[in-house]
Each structure stands twice: as structure tokens, then as C-alpha cells.
Design an enzyme around this catalytic site. Structure first.
Site, PDB file in Angstrom:
ATOM      1  N   ASP A   1      -2.337  -1.524  10.576  1.00  0.00           N
ATOM      2  CA  ASP A   1      -2.551  -1.579   8.815  1.00  0.00           C
ATOM      3  C   ASP A   1      -3.294  -2.503   8.477  1.00  0.00           C
ATOM      4  OD1 ASP A   1      -1.225   1.017   8.759  1.00  0.00           O
ATOM      5  OD2 ASP A   1       0.746   0.113   8.046  1.00  0.00           O
TER       6      ASP A   1
ATOM      7  N   LYS B   1       0.800  -1.294   0.072  1.00  0.00           N
ATOM      8  CA  LYS B   1      -0.149   0.126   0.129  1.00  0.00           C
ATOM      9  C   LYS B   1       0.778   1.329   0.204  1.00  0.00           C
ATOM     10  CE  LYS B   1       0.897   1.370   4.688  1.00  0.00           C
ATOM     11  NZ  LYS B   1       1.449   2.414   4.807  1.00  0.00           N
TER      12      LYS B   1
ATOM     13  N   GLY C   1       4.628  -6.292   5.741  1.00  0.00           N
ATOM     14  CA  GLY C   1       4.321  -7.299   6.602  1.00  0.00           C
ATOM     15  C   GLY C   1       2.744  -7.271   7.134  1.00  0.00           C
TER      16      GLY C   1
END
Ligand code: C5P
Length: 298
Positions: free
Chosen positions: A146, A17, A112
Site C-alpha cells: 500500500d 485511504k 502505517g
């Protein structure tokens, strides 16, 4: 997220992203910060291959990132995601995770977090089980701020610590040049460097991006990343990369997340490719935005 079955296993694409604006609004009593950001998935993907294991172990093998490959299993976010999921589903199943890293780590690209979301997305069917969207979202938010975004539609306005999401139904037509000089930035340190004592007003980022589709030049100066000034003060090379992206013709150049990746937006892929040659000493990648898809958990 594309899924296809390989024998009894499956291969899940875990996209990176970028943040189209990132405002750190206030420090919270729980140590996190409220943010205002737009997450946009781009088509640079880690590959996560999942296979059930009869011995009940959860094993993660990493290719393409030595630091992650040598990390103890307890710290590996994919292993933690698989263990948490298994305990939510109340099963004993094992899993082999083959992770091929293409997204640089510690780089503000959410690699991650995306890998962990790929486990949440893929492992239930790999084990022949179903998990409710609510259960997956709650696990995702526990794994990291996230992570919930990567269960969603690929473009979303995010608030709170990043886990409260409003999907945006927009197609972003631009090419993205990602530039990373190999500096590893820790997220908690970056928040500390912002040193937000009071409160900062939130901008209407969704509206700014919507306007940017008709008038890309309106984005420069409207959309900011609050990590840039404190991080640029520590790593002047990042500021130089931002300037060079503008010199190379980007209509918006911004840091992603807490860095260290800078991205430039260009009208066309060939413009991004032309600018890429100016960053021979850095890791670079030309990407497109992922087409918005229906909420992935529906
Ligand atoms: O949520 P995640 O595990 O990615 O966060 C790592 C650290 O980054 C947190 O412990 C916190 O120090 C900082 N953080 C923050 N505000 C956020 C997200 C992360 O202060 N919205």
C-alpha cells in the site's frame, strides 16, 4: 501531502485511504495476491513531525496508539522507512520522528503505510538531500504493497499486489462515514481467509466510480470487496455495521481493505453526521476525499 517547515524540521500530513472496491484476483507464486482496487485518500490524517538529529540515531515517538508506542524500533515501519532511505541516499543522518496517530491501526485504512510514505516524502529535504521518484517508489514497494499509493496523487487504480498505480483525475464529491468497532485484523490472515484457489475476473472499477459520480445508486452491488464474506463470517458485527450504514442512508457501504473499518458514502456531510449517531459504541469519523493533486513526486 501538505508540508511546512518548522525551524529545521517539518510536519507532514499522512492521510488514510479507503478502497472503492477490492477484488482479490489470484494467488501468486511469491505468496502475494494480485488485486484490483481503487485507493482513495481521505482527509483523516496522522501527523508526522520530522527533525534531523546530529547523533545519527533514528528515533520514533508515538502518541495516540499504545501498541505502536511499545513496538520495538525494528518493527516500526516509520523507522524501517527512514533506515532504508538513509542507506539509499548513502548518508549517516539521524532523525526524530514524532508520530501523532489519528488513523486506527490494523483497520484497513493504510495508516502505517501512509506514515512510512510520509517519511520517504519528508526526510530527504529534512536531511538537505533529494531522492529520485523512482528510488522512492522502489523503497515504498519494498516497505509494503500500500505504501507507493501514498506517494501519489490521492486517487488511483491499483493492480499487481497494489503497487502498480494509474492515477485517476476525478473529484469525488461525497462525504465518508468511517466506522470501526476496534477489531484488529491481520492482512495475511485476511488473504488466507479469502482462500482464492482459481482466478477471478477483474471489473472495470474506474468506469464504475466514474459512472457513480453521476448516479451514486449505481455503485451498490457493482463495487464489492472480496474480503467481506470471509471476514463477516468471522466477525458478524461488521456485517451488522454495513447493514446499519445502509439503513442510515448510505448509497454505498463497504469494508475498506482487509477490514475492520466499514465506510458509508453519503451525498452530503450532514447526512454522514446524522448517520454517525447510530454508532455510539464504535470509533467513527466523518471525512471528505482529498482533492486530487498532481503526482506528489513531480
Ligand atoms: O505488502 P504488505 O507487507 O502489506 O503485505 C503483508 C502481507 O499481506 C503479505 O505478506 C501477504 O501475506 C499479504 N498480501 C497479499 N497480497 C497483497 C498484499 C498483501 O497476499 N496484494
Amino acid at each position: 501531502m501538505r508540508l511546512y517547515h518548522v525551524n529545521t524540521g517539518m510536519n507532514v500530513q499522512a492521510p488514510a485511504k479507503i478502497n472503492l472496491g477490492l477484488e482479490v484476483l489470484r494467488r501468486r507464486p511469491d505468496g502475494y495476491h494480485d488485486v484490483n482496487t481503487i485507493y482513495a485518500a481521505v482527509d483523516l490524517c496522522d501527523e508526522v513531525e520530522l527533525r534531523p538529529r546530529p547523533d545519527g540515531e533514528i528515533v520514533c515517538r508515538v502518541e495516540g496508539n499504545e501498541r505502536l508506542a511499545n513496538e520495538p524500533a525494528e518493527e516500526n515501519l516509520c523507522v524501517r522507512a527512514a533506515r532504508a532511505l538513509r542507506s539509499t541516499l548513502e548518508i549517516e543522518a539521524g532523525l526524530t520522528i514524532d508520530l501523532r496517530k489519528r488513523i486506527p491501526a490494523g483497520a484497513g485504512l493504510g495508516g502505517g503505510s501512509s506514515d512510512a510514505a510520509a517519511i520517504l516524502r519528508g526526510a530527504p529535504s529534512c536531511w538537505g538531500r533529494a531522492a529520485s521518484p523512482d528510488a522512492l517508489l522502489s523503497l515504498a514497494a519494498q516497505l509494503g504493497s500500500d505504501v507507493p499509493f501514498f506517494l501519489g496523487n490521492g486517487l488511483a487504480h491499483a493492480t499487481s499486489r497494489g503497487e502498480v498505480l494509474r492515477p485517476l483525475d476525478l473529484a469525488l464529491p461525497w462525504a465518508v462515514l468511517l466506522v470501526n468497532p476496534g477489531i484488529h485484523i491481520s492482512t495475511p490472515e485476511a488473504y488466507g481467509a479469502v482462500n482464492r484457489t482459481g482466478e477471478r475476473p477483474a471489473s472495470d472499477l474506474s468506469d464504475a466510480v466514474r459512472r457513480g459520480i453521476d448516479d451514486p445508486s449505481s455503485l451498490r452491488g457493482t463495487i464489492v470487496n472480496d474480503f467481506e464474506n470471509p471476514i463477516f463470517a468471522r466477525y458478524p458485527l461488521l456485517k451488522e455495521i454495513k447493514n446499519r450504514l445502509y439503513e442510515g442512508g448510505a448509497f454505498l457501504a463497504l469494508m475498506s481493505g482487509s477490514g475492520s473499518t466499514l465506510f458509508g458514502l453519503f451525498p452530503k456531510r450532514m447526512d454522514a453526521e446524522a448517520a454517525r449517531s447510530g454508532f455510539a459504541e464504535c470509533w467513527t469519523h466523518v471525512a471528505g476525499f482529498m482533492a486530487p493533486r498532481p503526482f506528489a513526486l513531480d
